[in-house]
Scaffold this motif. Structure first.
Motif, PDB file in Angstrom:
ATOM      1  N   LEU A   1      -3.083  36.125  11.251  1.00  0.00           N
ATOM      2  CA  LEU A   1      -2.438  35.116  10.528  1.00  0.00           C
ATOM      3  C   LEU A   1      -1.011  35.254  10.764  1.00  0.00           C
ATOM      4  CD1 LEU A   1      -3.824  36.207   7.067  1.00  0.00           C
ATOM      5  CD2 LEU A   1      -4.288  34.197   8.123  1.00  0.00           C
ATOM      6  N   ASP A   2      -0.339  33.957  10.474  1.00  0.00           N
ATOM      7  CA  ASP A   2       0.578  33.698  10.528  1.00  0.00           C
ATOM      8  C   ASP A   2       1.012  33.088   9.327  1.00  0.00           C
ATOM      9  OD1 ASP A   2       0.017  30.948  10.867  1.00  0.00           O
ATOM     10  OD2 ASP A   2      -0.099  30.562  12.667  1.00  0.00           O
ATOM     11  N   THR A   3       2.062  33.630   9.150  1.00  0.00           N
ATOM     12  CA  THR A   3       2.666  32.906   8.078  1.00  0.00           C
ATOM     13  C   THR A   3       2.880  31.065   7.509  1.00  0.00           C
ATOM     14  OG1 THR A   3       4.693  33.681   8.216  1.00  0.00           O
ATOM     15  CG2 THR A   3       4.962  31.844   6.872  1.00  0.00           C
ATOM     16  N   ASP A   4       2.389  30.048   8.520  1.00  0.00           N
ATOM     17  CA  ASP A   4       1.456  28.766   8.176  1.00  0.00           C
ATOM     18  C   ASP A   4       0.331  29.015   7.892  1.00  0.00           C
ATOM     19  OD1 ASP A   4       4.248  27.114   8.998  1.00  0.00           O
ATOM     20  OD2 ASP A   4       3.497  27.020  11.435  1.00  0.00           O
ATOM     21  N   THR A   5      -0.736  29.606   8.325  1.00  0.00           N
ATOM     22  CA  THR A   5      -2.195  29.678   7.366  1.00  0.00           C
ATOM     23  C   THR A   5      -1.711  30.616   6.286  1.00  0.00           C
ATOM     24  OG1 THR A   5      -2.935  30.330  10.127  1.00  0.00           O
ATOM     25  CG2 THR A   5      -4.265  30.616   8.468  1.00  0.00           C
ATOM     26  N   VAL A   6      -1.422  31.052   5.695  1.00  0.00           N
ATOM     27  CA  VAL A   6      -0.970  31.366   4.547  1.00  0.00           C
ATOM     28  C   VAL A   6      -0.290  30.988   3.719  1.00  0.00           C
ATOM     29  CG1 VAL A   6       0.234  32.661   2.667  1.00  0.00           C
ATOM     30  CG2 VAL A   6      -0.777  34.079   5.042  1.00  0.00           C
ATOM     31  N   VAL A   7       0.440  29.703   4.028  1.00  0.00           N
ATOM     32  CA  VAL A   7       0.912  28.959   3.034  1.00  0.00           C
ATOM     33  C   VAL A   7      -0.253  27.257   3.017  1.00  0.00           C
ATOM     34  CG1 VAL A   7       2.970  26.962   3.636  1.00  0.00           C
ATOM     35  CG2 VAL A   7       3.618  28.963   3.968  1.00  0.00           C
ATOM     36  N   ARG A   8      -1.288  27.242   4.554  1.00  0.00           N
ATOM     37  CA  ARG A   8      -1.545  26.479   4.093  1.00  0.00           C
ATOM     38  C   ARG A   8      -2.791  26.975   3.341  1.00  0.00           C
ATOM     39  NH1 ARG A   8      -0.735  25.709  10.003  1.00  0.00           N
ATOM     40  NH2 ARG A   8      -2.498  26.937   9.830  1.00  0.00           N
ATOM     41  N   ALA A   9      -3.252  27.858   3.353  1.00  0.00           N
ATOM     42  CA  ALA A   9      -4.561  28.682   2.436  1.00  0.00           C
ATOM     43  C   ALA A   9      -3.663  28.214   0.915  1.00  0.00           C
ATOM     44  CB  ALA A   9      -4.735  29.708   3.098  1.00  0.00           C
ATOM     45  N   ALA A  10      -2.517  28.345   0.866  1.00  0.00           N
ATOM     46  CA  ALA A  10      -2.220  28.134  -0.712  1.00  0.00           C
ATOM     47  C   ALA A  10      -1.946  26.621  -1.057  1.00  0.00           C
ATOM     48  CB  ALA A  10      -0.445  28.997  -1.065  1.00  0.00           C
ATOM     49  N   LEU A  11      -1.616  26.109  -0.255  1.00  0.00           N
ATOM     50  CA  LEU A  11      -1.309  24.218  -0.083  1.00  0.00           C
ATOM     51  C   LEU A  11      -3.243  24.197  -0.747  1.00  0.00           C
ATOM     52  CD1 LEU A  11       0.901  22.678   2.221  1.00  0.00           C
ATOM     53  CD2 LEU A  11       1.128  23.418  -0.559  1.00  0.00           C
ATOM     54  N   ASP A  12      -3.679  24.590  -0.328  1.00  0.00           N
ATOM     55  CA  ASP A  12      -5.664  23.884  -0.320  1.00  0.00           C
ATOM     56  C   ASP A  12      -6.005  24.354  -1.733  1.00  0.00           C
ATOM     57  OD1 ASP A  12      -5.469  22.631   2.471  1.00  0.00           O
ATOM     58  OD2 ASP A  12      -6.784  24.531   2.952  1.00  0.00           O
ATOM     59  N   LEU A  13      -5.387  26.070  -2.151  1.00  0.00           N
ATOM     60  CA  LEU A  13      -5.767  26.698  -3.573  1.00  0.00           C
ATOM     61  C   LEU A  13      -5.594  25.382  -4.599  1.00  0.00           C
ATOM     62  CD1 LEU A  13      -6.688  28.799  -4.837  1.00  0.00           C
ATOM     63  CD2 LEU A  13      -4.806  29.940  -4.447  1.00  0.00           C
ATOM     64  N   LEU A  14      -3.631  24.907  -4.579  1.00  0.00           N
ATOM     65  CA  LEU A  14      -3.573  24.115  -5.043  1.00  0.00           C
ATOM     66  C   LEU A  14      -3.736  23.248  -5.324  1.00  0.00           C
ATOM     67  CD1 LEU A  14      -0.835  23.434  -6.553  1.00  0.00           C
ATOM     68  CD2 LEU A  14       0.468  22.045  -4.986  1.00  0.00           C
ATOM     69  N   ASP A  15      -4.379  22.483  -3.837  1.00  0.00           N
ATOM     70  CA  ASP A  15      -5.512  21.224  -4.714  1.00  0.00           C
ATOM     71  C   ASP A  15      -6.369  21.187  -5.119  1.00  0.00           C
ATOM     72  OD1 ASP A  15      -2.800  19.779  -3.031  1.00  0.00           O
ATOM     73  OD2 ASP A  15      -4.017  20.310  -1.147  1.00  0.00           O
ATOM     74  N   ASP A  16      -7.312  22.877  -5.034  1.00  0.00           N
ATOM     75  CA  ASP A  16      -8.308  22.431  -5.859  1.00  0.00           C
ATOM     76  C   ASP A  16      -8.441  23.340  -6.886  1.00  0.00           C
ATOM     77  OD1 ASP A  16      -9.708  22.278  -2.937  1.00  0.00           O
ATOM     78  OD2 ASP A  16     -10.133  24.441  -2.656  1.00  0.00           O
TER      79      ASP A  16
ATOM     80  N   ALA B   1       6.625  34.453  -6.128  1.00  0.00           N
ATOM     81  CA  ALA B   1       8.482  33.055  -5.802  1.00  0.00           C
ATOM     82  C   ALA B   1       8.429  32.743  -4.491  1.00  0.00           C
ATOM     83  CB  ALA B   1       9.334  34.234  -6.250  1.00  0.00           C
ATOM     84  N   ARG B   2       8.388  33.946  -3.405  1.00  0.00           N
ATOM     85  CA  ARG B   2       8.605  33.416  -1.613  1.00  0.00           C
ATOM     86  C   ARG B   2       7.722  32.750  -1.409  1.00  0.00           C
ATOM     87  NH1 ARG B   2      11.927  31.444   1.649  1.00  0.00           N
ATOM     88  NH2 ARG B   2      11.219  31.847   3.947  1.00  0.00           N
ATOM     89  N   LEU B   3       6.516  32.769  -2.461  1.00  0.00           N
ATOM     90  CA  LEU B   3       5.161  32.204  -1.696  1.00  0.00           C
ATOM     91  C   LEU B   3       5.901  30.403  -1.941  1.00  0.00           C
ATOM     92  CD1 LEU B   3       2.139  31.178  -0.486  1.00  0.00           C
ATOM     93  CD2 LEU B   3       1.516  32.072  -2.644  1.00  0.00           C
ATOM     94  N   LEU B   4       5.505  31.106  -3.654  1.00  0.00           N
ATOM     95  CA  LEU B   4       6.387  29.151  -3.519  1.00  0.00           C
ATOM     96  C   LEU B   4       7.329  28.369  -3.080  1.00  0.00           C
ATOM     97  CD1 LEU B   4       5.250  29.664  -7.392  1.00  0.00           C
ATOM     98  CD2 LEU B   4       4.359  28.956  -6.510  1.00  0.00           C
ATOM     99  N   GLU B   5       8.138  29.319  -2.914  1.00  0.00           N
ATOM    100  CA  GLU B   5       8.915  28.757  -2.485  1.00  0.00           C
ATOM    101  C   GLU B   5       8.595  27.863  -0.503  1.00  0.00           C
ATOM    102  OE1 GLU B   5      13.253  31.393  -3.303  1.00  0.00           O
ATOM    103  OE2 GLU B   5      11.857  31.261  -0.848  1.00  0.00           O
ATOM    104  N   LEU B   6       8.240  28.786   0.342  1.00  0.00           N
ATOM    105  CA  LEU B   6       7.429  28.080   1.261  1.00  0.00           C
ATOM    106  C   LEU B   6       6.406  27.056   1.010  1.00  0.00           C
ATOM    107  CD1 LEU B   6       6.149  31.501   2.702  1.00  0.00           C
ATOM    108  CD2 LEU B   6       8.575  30.174   3.675  1.00  0.00           C
ATOM    109  N   MET B   7       5.806  27.160  -0.024  1.00  0.00           N
ATOM    110  CA  MET B   7       4.797  26.154  -0.674  1.00  0.00           C
ATOM    111  C   MET B   7       5.666  24.686  -0.423  1.00  0.00           C
ATOM    112  SD  MET B   7       1.774  28.284  -3.232  1.00  0.00           S
ATOM    113  CE  MET B   7       1.421  26.150  -3.468  1.00  0.00           C
ATOM    114  N   ALA B   8       6.824  24.995  -1.551  1.00  0.00           N
ATOM    115  CA  ALA B   8       8.290  23.483  -1.524  1.00  0.00           C
ATOM    116  C   ALA B   8       8.328  22.859  -0.177  1.00  0.00           C
ATOM    117  CB  ALA B   8       8.570  23.938  -2.426  1.00  0.00           C
ATOM    118  N   ASP B   9       8.650  24.188   0.431  1.00  0.00           N
ATOM    119  CA  ASP B   9       9.374  23.463   1.213  1.00  0.00           C
ATOM    120  C   ASP B   9       7.985  22.900   2.451  1.00  0.00           C
ATOM    121  OD1 ASP B   9      11.556  23.389   2.951  1.00  0.00           O
ATOM    122  OD2 ASP B   9      10.788  24.246   4.506  1.00  0.00           O
ATOM    123  N   ALA B  10       7.123  23.574   2.319  1.00  0.00           N
ATOM    124  CA  ALA B  10       5.542  23.011   3.016  1.00  0.00           C
ATOM    125  C   ALA B  10       5.363  20.858   3.035  1.00  0.00           C
ATOM    126  CB  ALA B  10       4.159  23.473   3.827  1.00  0.00           C
TER     127      ALA B  10
END
Length: 207
Positions: free
Chosen positions: A14-29, A59-68
């Motif tokens: 994994l890399d951080t971008d993959t984690v953030v993309r998964a978090a955004l997919d979860l958000l959208d779903d 909290a850090r995950l949400l920051e990365l999601m916001a920036d993405a």
């Protein structure tokens, strides 16, 4: 392999971008309420410690999601006149918030001093400075534009999640709030794009 070693082995996949993309997919779903380190780990099929390696806390995950989310704002092809440039940047900012379920809620709830957010802010500030605003007024105008976009878009997305209907009718009609009753039709105007354009125009109508 010990448990302590497992996350190290997993993170190579994994890399951080993959984690953030998964978090955004979860958000959208499922919406903002479903976003968690555990939820992202389950979506990726990894242990929570693997997600935490890339985003140390929720909290850090949400920051990365916001920036993405803000990274979706295109900064090319902008008008040259500074006011039109600011208007177009603000519209693009609002569109990327709308592109994700609860996108405005995620961005509002974070203070992401991250690359994409800083690039967007820099572009708006440069336009405002080009328009002759001093540093303080440029900074405060940027804040006002962002607050307008975030607040209005959050209201729009919340209304959509509730089925798209709201009404003052049940709270009015007895003369207790005469000014509200007088403008009730305008307050219930659901044209969020028009309200946004009105707000931006008022903010940029600088004395």
């Amino acid at each position: 392999m010990t448990k302590k070693q497992a996350p190290e082995a997993s993170r190579t996949r994994l890399d951080t971008d993959t984690v953030v993309r998964a978090a955004l997919d979860l958000l959208d779903d499922k919406g903002a309420g479903a976003v968690s380190v555990r939820g992202v780990a389950e979506r990726l099929g990894v242990r929570m410690n693997t997600v935490l390696w890339h985003a140390k806390t929720k909290a850090r995950l949400l920051e990365l999601m916001a920036d993405a989310i803000v990274a979706g704002v295109r900064l090319d092809g902008l008008p040259e006149p500074w006011q039109e440039r600011v208007r177009e940047l603000s519209r693009r900012y609002r569109r990327v918030l709308l592109a994700h379920r609860d996108g405005a809620l995620i961005v509002t709830g974070t203070y992401a001093a991250e690359p994409a957010t800083l690039r967007y802010s820099d572009a708006v500030l440069q336009a405002l400075l080009d328009g002759g605003l001093d540093e303080r007024r440029a900074a405060w105008t940027l804040w006002n534009l962002q607050y307008l976009a975030l607040g209005l878009t959050q209201e729009e997305q919340a209304l959509a999640a509730q089925g798209g209907e709201h009404s003052l009718a049940g709270a009015l009609g007895e003369g207790r709030y005469p000014a509200v009753e007088r403008v009730a039709a305008a307050l219930e105007d659901g044209d969020f794009d028009e309200r946004f354009e009105f707000g931006v125009a008022r903010i940029l109508a600088l004395p």
